[in-house]
Design a protein around this motif. Structure first.
Motif, PDB file in Angstrom:
ATOM      1  N   ALA A 130     -15.191   2.902   5.984  1.00  0.00           N
ATOM      2  CA  ALA A 130     -13.581   4.101   5.955  1.00  0.00           C
ATOM      3  C   ALA A 130     -14.575   5.206   4.946  1.00  0.00           C
ATOM      4  CB  ALA A 130     -13.355   3.285   4.259  1.00  0.00           C
ATOM      5  N   VAL A 131     -15.917   5.566   4.114  1.00  0.00           N
ATOM      6  CA  VAL A 131     -16.325   6.706   4.415  1.00  0.00           C
ATOM      7  C   VAL A 131     -16.123   7.493   5.677  1.00  0.00           C
ATOM      8  CG1 VAL A 131     -18.107   8.059   2.948  1.00  0.00           C
ATOM      9  CG2 VAL A 131     -16.882   6.412   2.431  1.00  0.00           C
ATOM     10  N   ALA A 188     -13.415  12.780  10.184  1.00  0.00           N
ATOM     11  CA  ALA A 188     -12.141  12.966  10.528  1.00  0.00           C
ATOM     12  C   ALA A 188     -11.691  14.870  10.279  1.00  0.00           C
ATOM     13  CB  ALA A 188     -10.310  11.731  10.281  1.00  0.00           C
ATOM     14  N   ASP A 189     -12.420  14.181   8.722  1.00  0.00           N
ATOM     15  CA  ASP A 189     -12.738  16.221   8.101  1.00  0.00           C
ATOM     16  C   ASP A 189     -12.823  16.467   7.799  1.00  0.00           C
ATOM     17  OD1 ASP A 189      -9.699  14.566   7.430  1.00  0.00           O
ATOM     18  OD2 ASP A 189     -10.731  13.389   5.378  1.00  0.00           O
ATOM     19  N   TYR A 190     -14.675  16.312   7.842  1.00  0.00           N
ATOM     20  CA  TYR A 190     -15.277  17.426   7.371  1.00  0.00           C
ATOM     21  C   TYR A 190     -16.186  17.714   8.789  1.00  0.00           C
ATOM     22  CZ  TYR A 190     -14.753  16.872   2.187  1.00  0.00           C
ATOM     23  OH  TYR A 190     -14.515  16.756   1.019  1.00  0.00           O
ATOM     24  N   ALA A 191     -17.036  16.361   9.251  1.00  0.00           N
ATOM     25  CA  ALA A 191     -17.279  16.474  11.295  1.00  0.00           C
ATOM     26  C   ALA A 191     -16.899  17.790  11.919  1.00  0.00           C
ATOM     27  CB  ALA A 191     -18.165  15.261  11.656  1.00  0.00           C
ATOM     28  N   PRO A 248     -19.119  12.391  -2.707  1.00  0.00           N
ATOM     29  CA  PRO A 248     -18.370  11.764  -4.017  1.00  0.00           C
ATOM     30  C   PRO A 248     -17.010  12.336  -3.580  1.00  0.00           C
ATOM     31  CG  PRO A 248     -20.240  12.754  -4.392  1.00  0.00           C
ATOM     32  CD  PRO A 248     -20.266  13.125  -3.009  1.00  0.00           C
ATOM     33  N   GLN A 249     -17.001  13.673  -2.818  1.00  0.00           N
ATOM     34  CA  GLN A 249     -15.546  13.996  -3.000  1.00  0.00           C
ATOM     35  C   GLN A 249     -15.044  13.222  -1.357  1.00  0.00           C
ATOM     36  OE1 GLN A 249     -18.305  15.724  -2.802  1.00  0.00           O
ATOM     37  NE2 GLN A 249     -17.992  18.058  -2.004  1.00  0.00           N
ATOM     38  N   GLU A 258     -23.934  17.922   5.661  1.00  0.00           N
ATOM     39  CA  GLU A 258     -24.235  16.263   5.708  1.00  0.00           C
ATOM     40  C   GLU A 258     -23.517  15.471   4.708  1.00  0.00           C
ATOM     41  OE1 GLU A 258     -26.096  15.370   7.880  1.00  0.00           O
ATOM     42  OE2 GLU A 258     -26.538  17.260   8.518  1.00  0.00           O
ATOM     43  N   LEU A 259     -23.091  14.043   5.732  1.00  0.00           N
ATOM     44  CA  LEU A 259     -21.767  13.371   3.985  1.00  0.00           C
ATOM     45  C   LEU A 259     -22.290  12.771   3.679  1.00  0.00           C
ATOM     46  CD1 LEU A 259     -20.059  10.666   4.470  1.00  0.00           C
ATOM     47  CD2 LEU A 259     -21.760   9.664   5.736  1.00  0.00           C
ATOM     48  N   ASP A 260     -23.934  12.701   2.888  1.00  0.00           N
ATOM     49  CA  ASP A 260     -23.848  12.498   1.620  1.00  0.00           C
ATOM     50  C   ASP A 260     -23.547  13.817   0.643  1.00  0.00           C
ATOM     51  OD1 ASP A 260     -25.238   9.666   1.930  1.00  0.00           O
ATOM     52  OD2 ASP A 260     -27.691  10.057   2.390  1.00  0.00           O
TER      53      ASP A 260
END
Length: 298
Positions: free
Chosen positions: A118-119, A125-128, A254-255, A248-250
């Motif tokens: 899910a993360v 969807a939202d950041y990359a 948290p958000q 980056e994902l990490d």
């Protein structure tokens, strides 16, 4: 909220205690003292420690242990002298139980929806590739012009000067398309403070530049030069976007986790509101009564 945080901290401390002392079968129900017929357990002590003021939390456990146990013994002795709780205490206990049950429900929902899959899906969807979360490295060439005419300048004169500066920017774009060096042109022709550095702006995050400049770089790809001059409050810009970096994902985990969990909790609350009748009877309640402790017999 303080009570909920303390309870969550207690759960962590309890897990640590269970892990460290598993061989001796110590758990939250391990009895450490009895007062008459009342048992005081290790779990009671853990919860009480978690709710101590912050200045006590850093003290060593061997210093706190006897004090915590003594406090629980004293409370038990005094509790035996009371047959019933006051109205205020009963209401407080009901509120705390409601808050604890609610907190348990929230943790259950959060744990259920927070998976690595899910993360990752939310990141994709939202950041990359989303310029709203990107950092940009760019150069620019600037031809200065005020946003509005000066006090002693007619609109016609201002418009002519504005058009002249735009034409100079368009000429630069044509020269760059013909193969001329961006940094060299910036040093020779740019009127901005970055001219001496070849127009280099360095790295900047989304939203840090004036809106028109920000929007322009978000529509560009790395290596692009703006095909039209960009007008801002400072004048006309020719922009070269050198590089774009996405988080980056990490860095945003948290958000993402908070967003996933909040959405799931909100969805569950909506579902519950739709399935349970909620009525209120407050029309004749004076809000100032919230300060009336006499209603609690205090």
């Amino acid at each position: 909220m303080l009570f909920q945080r303390a309870t969550m901290t207690a759960a962590v401390l309890l897990a640590s205690a269970l892990g460290a002392q598993a061989d001796s079968h110590v758990n939250a129900d391990t009895v450490v003292a009895t007062v008459g017929d009342t048992e005081i357990t290790l779990g009671h002590m853990i919860v009480l420690k978690a709710r101590l003021p912050e200045q006590y939390q850093s003290l060593p456990n061997d210093v706190l242990f006897d004090g915590i146990l003594d406090q629980l013994v004293q409370q038990s002795l005094l509790a035996e002298t009371q047959e019933t709780l006051s109205i205020g205490s009963r209401k407080s206990l009901e509120n705390e139980e409601r808050a604890l049950l609610s907190s348990e429900a929230v943790r259950g929902i959060a744990n259920e929806v927070t998976s690595e899959e899910a993360v990752q899906a939310a990141y994709d969807a939202d950041y990359a590739g989303n310029p709203e979360f990107a950092r940009f490295n760019a150069h620019h060439i600037l031809f200065l012009i005020d946003p509005v005419p000066g006090a002693d300048e007619t609109q016609e004169a201002f418009d002519a000067r504005d058009a002249e500066q735009r034409a100079r920017a368009e000429e630069v774009i044509a020269d760059l398309a013909a193969g001329e060096d961006f940094a060299t042109i910036a040093q020779e022709r740019s009127e901005g403070p970055s001219a001496s550095a070849g127009g280099a702006l360095g790295w900047f995050e989304s939203g840090r530049m004036v809106p028109e400049f920000d929007a322009a770089v978000k529509d560009m790809s790395a290596g692009d030069i703006s095909v039209e001059p960009v007008r801002t409050q400072f004048g006309w810009h020719v922009i070269r976007l050198n590089e774009v970096q996405y988080p980056e994902l990490d860095a945003v985990r948290p958000q993402i986790v908070e967003t996933i969990q909040r959405a799931a909790i909100d969805a569950r609350l909506t579902e519950l509101r739709d399935s349970v009748e909620v009525t209120t009877s407050t029309d004749e309640i004076d809000p100032t009564l919230l300060d009336d402790l006499s209603l609690l017999g205090e």
